[in-house]
Design an enzyme around this catalytic site. Structure first.
Site, short mmCIF file in Angstrom:
data_model
loop_
_atom_site.label_atom_id
_atom_site.label_comp_id
_atom_site.label_asym_id
_atom_site.label_seq_id
_atom_site.Cartn_x
_atom_site.Cartn_y
_atom_site.Cartn_z
N ASP A 1 0.83 -1.21 0.00
CA ASP A 1 0.00 0.00 0.00
C ASP A 1 0.86 1.26 0.00
O ASP A 1 1.97 1.28 0.55
CB ASP A 1 -0.90 -0.01 1.25
CG ASP A 1 -2.07 0.96 1.12
OD1 ASP A 1 -2.38 1.39 -0.01
OD2 ASP A 1 -2.67 1.29 2.16
N GLY B 1 -0.07 5.41 -4.46
CA GLY B 1 -0.67 6.68 -4.85
C GLY B 1 -0.05 7.85 -4.10
O GLY B 1 0.32 8.87 -4.70
N SER C 1 -7.71 -5.47 -5.28
CA SER C 1 -8.79 -6.00 -4.44
C SER C 1 -10.12 -5.91 -5.17
O SER C 1 -10.29 -5.11 -6.11
CB SER C 1 -8.87 -5.25 -3.11
OG SER C 1 -9.53 -4.01 -3.28
N ASN D 1 -11.15 -2.47 -5.32
CA ASN D 1 -10.38 -1.49 -6.10
C ASN D 1 -11.09 -1.11 -7.41
O ASN D 1 -10.70 -0.13 -8.07
CB ASN D 1 -8.96 -1.99 -6.39
CG ASN D 1 -8.05 -1.95 -5.17
OD1 ASN D 1 -7.14 -2.77 -5.02
ND2 ASN D 1 -8.24 -0.97 -4.27
N TRP D 2 -12.16 -1.83 -7.78
CA TRP D 2 -12.97 -1.42 -8.95
C TRP D 2 -13.60 -0.06 -8.71
O TRP D 2 -14.07 0.59 -9.66
CB TRP D 2 -14.07 -2.44 -9.22
CG TRP D 2 -13.58 -3.76 -9.73
CD1 TRP D 2 -13.44 -4.92 -9.01
CD2 TRP D 2 -13.17 -4.07 -11.06
NE1 TRP D 2 -12.97 -5.92 -9.82
CE2 TRP D 2 -12.80 -5.44 -11.09
CE3 TRP D 2 -13.08 -3.33 -12.26
CZ2 TRP D 2 -12.34 -6.07 -12.24
CZ3 TRP D 2 -12.62 -3.98 -13.39
CH2 TRP D 2 -12.26 -5.32 -13.38
N ARG E 1 -12.15 2.54 -7.97
CA ARG E 1 -11.24 3.62 -8.41
C ARG E 1 -11.60 4.08 -9.82
O ARG E 1 -12.29 3.36 -10.55
CB ARG E 1 -9.80 3.11 -8.35
CG ARG E 1 -9.40 2.75 -6.93
CD ARG E 1 -7.94 2.42 -6.82
NE ARG E 1 -7.63 2.09 -5.43
CZ ARG E 1 -6.45 2.14 -4.89
NH1 ARG E 1 -5.41 2.49 -5.63
NH2 ARG E 1 -6.26 1.84 -3.62
N ARG F 1 -5.03 -1.73 8.76
CA ARG F 1 -6.26 -2.51 8.55
C ARG F 1 -5.97 -3.61 7.53
O ARG F 1 -4.97 -3.57 6.82
CB ARG F 1 -7.41 -1.61 8.08
CG ARG F 1 -7.10 -0.78 6.86
CD ARG F 1 -8.30 0.03 6.37
NE ARG F 1 -7.90 0.96 5.34
CZ ARG F 1 -7.59 2.25 5.54
NH1 ARG F 1 -7.66 2.77 6.76
NH2 ARG F 1 -7.21 3.03 4.54
C1 IPE Z 1 -5.52 -2.73 -0.30
O1 IPE Z 1 -5.18 -1.39 -0.38
C2 IPE Z 1 -5.50 -3.36 -1.67
C3 IPE Z 1 -4.19 -3.58 -2.27
C4 IPE Z 1 -3.04 -3.29 -1.73
C5 IPE Z 1 -4.20 -4.20 -3.57
P1 IPE Z 1 -6.25 -0.23 -0.55
O2 IPE Z 1 -5.46 1.02 -0.66
O3 IPE Z 1 -7.19 -0.55 -1.63
O4 IPE Z 1 -7.03 -0.28 0.85
P2 IPE Z 1 -7.90 0.82 1.57
O5 IPE Z 1 -8.93 1.29 0.60
O6 IPE Z 1 -6.97 1.91 1.98
O7 IPE Z 1 -8.49 0.12 2.77
C1 IPE Z 2 -1.54 0.26 -3.35
O1 IPE Z 2 -1.32 1.61 -3.41
C2 IPE Z 2 -1.74 -0.34 -4.70
C3 IPE Z 2 -3.09 -0.85 -4.95
C4 IPE Z 2 -4.15 -0.69 -4.23
C5 IPE Z 2 -3.23 -1.63 -6.15
P1 IPE Z 2 -2.52 2.63 -3.41
O2 IPE Z 2 -2.90 2.92 -4.82
O3 IPE Z 2 -3.64 2.17 -2.54
O4 IPE Z 2 -1.82 3.91 -2.79
P2 IPE Z 2 -2.44 4.90 -1.73
O5 IPE Z 2 -2.94 4.10 -0.58
O6 IPE Z 2 -3.56 5.63 -2.42
O7 IPE Z 2 -1.30 5.80 -1.38
MG MG Z 3 -4.08 2.40 -0.59
#
Ligand code: IPE
Ligand code: IPE
Ligand code: MG
Length: 255
Positions: A20, A23, A65, A68-69, A71, A194
């Protein structure tokens, strides 16, 4: 070994990672989020190499996940493109390194080319046994349990399963992770604390280590630090302090 020497704490056999922070890493550089995801693939490469080198046997990483759809479509597409790129670029090296690749998660809803890619990666590495890399892709722990419940209910309806025979072992065998041991250690980067629907059943007794580093900055030293933290923990599995793992989990005694 002389009885007076304490056994070295074991390296976790199976480490699972919630990668994580891609972004935030990109945003702090005023770059688009996809730039962070690309850097995240580099961190994944480093981590696979370091884990194998440190005698970890299984590494499971959360790549996408079921939630993640939610997004923006362009970001979802960028994540799928990276999955394509990772398998295309790395598969030969993973094969050469004796890595067995598994992909867990929902297959329904994935495009034909991604399904073909997953199938190819699993088929071409099926006979490897040195190291197990599992990519959780379109994966959600709740969705996985729903699928397992459905398949057991169907078997009961068909008369091939007596509901009285449903136990923890049968549920474990009904999950995508059926041929993997449960993770000993779950690492989450980026400071969030989490599970975000990752390995809900399998992590029942995992040690959890949360690190402040953003995933694209993760490397061998962070992995070593997480393993050292794991080795300081006292895993009790519900038993009393001081009982040995051998007493608590007898089926592992022969390994
Ligand atoms: C969990 O991270 C999913 C992956 C690392 C692929 P997210 O960034 O999607 O989780 P939340 O939304 O912060 O709980
Ligand atoms: C984890 O990084 C990658 C995936 C969920 C695929 P994020 O994209 O969730 O990055 P943050 O949490 O927004 O910084
Ligand atoms: Mg994240």
């Amino acid at each position: 070994m002389p009885a007076s020497l304490p056994a070295a704490p074991p390296v976790p056999r199976h480490i699972a990672v919630i990668m994580d922070g891609n972004g935030r890493w990109a945003q702090s550089r005023n770059r688009p989020r996809a730039f962070g995801h690309r850097a995240g693939v580099e961190a994944l490469r480093r981590t696979v190499e370091a884990a194998a080198d440190l005698d970890v046997r299984f590494l499971t990483v959360f790549g996408f996940s079921t939630e993640n759809w939610r997004r923006p479509a362009a970001e979802v597409e960028a994540l799928f493109d990276l999955m394509r790129l990772y398998v295309d670029r790395d598969l030969d090296r993973l094969i050469a390194d004796g890595v067995r690749v598994r992909i867990i998660g929902e297959r329904a809803g994935l495009s034909a080319d991604i399904l073909a890619l997953i199938e190819r990666a699993e088929r071409r590495t099926a006979s490897n046994s040195k190291f197990g890399l599992t990519i959780a892709f379109n994966y959600g722990g709740q969705a996985e349990l729903v699928r397992a419940a459905r398949s057991l209910a169907e078997a009961a309806l068909a008369g091939t399963l007596d509901p009285a025979n449903i136990d923890t072992a049968l549920i474990a065998r009904s999950l995508d992770t059926r041929d993997l041991p449960d993770p000993d250690l779950v690492i989450r980067t980026s400071g969030e604390q989490r599970m975000s629907n990752f390995l809900l059943w399998q992590a029942a007794y995992s040690e959890l280590v949360f690190l402040d580093v953003l995933w694209p900055d993760f490397g061998r030293t962070h992995l070593e630090a997480a393993i050292a933290e794991y080795q300081r923990r006292d895993r009790r599995f519900g038993a009393a302090e001081g009982q040995t793992r051998h007493e608590i989990v007898p089926e592992e005694a022969s390994e």
